[in-house]
Enzyme design. Structure first.
Site, PDB file in Angstrom:
ATOM      1  N   LYS A  29       0.809  -1.222   0.000  1.00 43.18           N
ATOM      2  CA  LYS A  29       0.000   0.000   0.000  1.00 43.18           C
ATOM      3  C   LYS A  29       0.842   1.273   0.000  1.00 43.18           C
ATOM      4  O   LYS A  29       0.374   2.334  -0.421  1.00 43.18           O
ATOM      5  CB  LYS A  29      -0.930  -0.002   1.202  1.00 43.18           C
ATOM      6  CG  LYS A  29      -2.027  -1.061   1.124  1.00 43.18           C
ATOM      7  CD  LYS A  29      -3.136  -0.648   0.174  1.00 43.18           C
ATOM      8  CE  LYS A  29      -4.352  -1.551   0.324  1.00 43.18           C
ATOM      9  NZ  LYS A  29      -5.459  -1.115  -0.561  1.00 43.18           N
TER      10      LYS A  29
ATOM     11  N   SER B 173      -8.697  -0.801   6.122  1.00 46.03           N
ATOM     12  CA  SER B 173      -8.627  -1.814   7.182  1.00 46.03           C
ATOM     13  C   SER B 173      -7.269  -1.785   7.867  1.00 46.03           C
ATOM     14  O   SER B 173      -7.045  -2.496   8.831  1.00 46.03           O
ATOM     15  CB  SER B 173      -8.889  -3.203   6.611  1.00 46.03           C
ATOM     16  OG  SER B 173      -7.820  -3.576   5.792  1.00 46.03           O
TER      17      SER B 173
END
Lengths: 315, 315
Positions: free
Chosen positions: A51, A72
């Site tokens: 990410k 999340s």
């Protein structure tokens, strides 16, 4: 829409900031799999998941005064570290059931964390409101062109590293939630390694992309929580990611929690890397799949609580 | 005696065969340490430890018809895989109390394993006899010029990677058993990064090198077993390694089993790598040491039983 030129531009922005993660393998793991398996260890990326690539690229391209994100946890950490390195504020909206390590690490990276209830609250609504109130730029977890382009740099590396390992034909298994990593890698491989075909991998009960590919139109998950693979539980693929996935990807692979935990334990034994359950579904699929030829499995992240690793190793 | 030219030659032989392992770091780990810590992840080397480097270099240089080795396990795997890749026979003499994973993996890599009792048998005698009987070339675990040169290639990479990270002055902590890795890295850094100084790291009760450095002459360990850091339990440093260590190394660091296990757990949390206790002593020393400046810690291996990782994570 993300195209290959944007992925190349992202690679330029990431150079010297993101890690070029290794493509690992082990003769003992190959023996378990009954085939050659190459593992792209994105758990070794900064903040412990891929990410960071998309977050860094989006923030570098957009140059915002401050950012907000919902996630999340892995996107949260990627955005938090990118913002800190750029010297701007970051507000992260996280589900209240995210692993403690992800919440704590995001705070430790300097971000302000806002928790919400995954079942009863709409994270998009919360994000839009806070963005407007505080003048923050929303960095979406997957449905954003510069984020997809950043994740696509992982695919550029796979194309080069697989060629170095003598692999130019085969399947590339990718853990898939909203589809940012899956579509980014698929776009990179279309340009740089057309003999490598991406297959999205999902946990049982959250196989919306596999069903979407089978049905030929976008499907949605019934449940929004309840998997140990928290990193890749999303309602459905994105408006920007789904068309790419539909055009370029092979059939989706669906993996049980037990198979994900077993893959996690085998990665511990043979590759010496720590993968979280959601990051292990591609390796699990590689260990179980039919058909000939090598498989490249992306280990997309490694942020899990110690108790989860103990559960996998004790099984 | 190993010199820098031999290390450069080893680097040429290893190119395309050994992995260039990453130098990892984490802002969260830096926070725990209270300083910048860079970790050379040799657990990600082929066979899960740095030992592949020395084994591959020695076998490549000597071109033997078959090889024999004795080892607590990591050298065993390095020799076994190198021999298999070269298409020659390998016999490995291992202590009977070595972790099951090391014995099993060595057999799975195609080697014949001969077990011996660490307390009551002399592995050197067994090795010499089998070498003579079967015409095998002994690949020593550390006291052999080509093995030290191979391990020294890890130091070449540290010099380059530390410079890329902006670190040219500081301490390099290295897990130390017989001293092959320690002396090899020290020789490489002497030539390529003279501002980086190696400090050998050992477990409590097996701190012969720390005592040798303090006394100015070679000391021996009283016990030959009883540490969880099995990879670096050796009676004393070697005839070839000790003079290099004495000339080039700073004070030895001594680490408790508890500190090694804690370092192992923190590497799991923040770096997403699997380190064995003996491979974690350098990181443990980096987390505990006094003084200013960055520390580079070599994570020398990751071959441990699942139960040991569970013990570290449950602590």
């Amino acid at each position: 829409m993300t195209d290959f030129t944007m992925i190349e531009a992202a690679a330029g922005r990431l150079a010297g900031h993101a890690r070029r993660t290794p493509l690992l393998s082990s003769p003992l793991l190959d023996e378990v799999a009954g085939r050659r398996v190459l593992v792209k260890a994105e758990c070794l990326q900064r903040t412990g998941s891929f990410k960071f690539r998309g977050a860094w690229n989006a923030i570098s391209a957009l140059e915002p005064a401050g950012v907000i994100a919902f996630s999340s946890g892995n996107h949260a950490q990627g955005v938090a570290l990118s913002a800190r390195l750029k010297g701007i504020a970051a507000v992260i909206i996280m589900p209240s059931d995210a692993p403690a390590i992800k919440i704590n690490n995001t705070r430790a990276l300097g971000a302000e964390v806002v928790l919400y209830d995954r079942e009863n609250e709409d994270r998009d609504e919360i994000g839009a409101r806070l963005s407007a109130e505080r003048g923050l730029t929303l960095i979406k977890p997957f449905d954003m062109a510069e984020v997809i382009a950043g994740q696509g740099t992982c695919g550029l590396e796979i194309a080069e590293q697989a060629a170095e390992a003598g692999v130019t034909e085969g399947r590339v298994f990718v853990p898939c939630g909203g589809g940012g990593l899956t579509s980014g890698i698929a776009l990179a491989l279309e340009a740089k390694a057309p003999g490598l075909r991406v297959h999205p991998c999902e946990p049982e009960g959250f196989d919306d992309v596999a069903r979407s590919l089978a049905a030929g139109e976008l499907q949605r998950n019934a449940a929004l929580s309840g998997s140990i693979c928290d990193a890749i539980v999303t309602p459905q693929a994105g408006e920007m990611t789904w068309p790419v996935i539909q055009r370029l990807c092979g059939a989706g692979q669906v993996v049980s929690d037990e198979a994900a935990l077993n893959a996690l334990a085998l990665a511990h034994d043979h590759l010496k890397i720590v993968i979280e359950p959601g990051g292990a579904v591609a390796l699990a699929a590689a260990l179980a799949c039919e058909g000939d030829g090598p498989v490249i499995a992306v280990a997309s992240g490694g942020n899990l609580d110690r108790a989860m690793m103990v559960r996998a190793l004790d099984a």
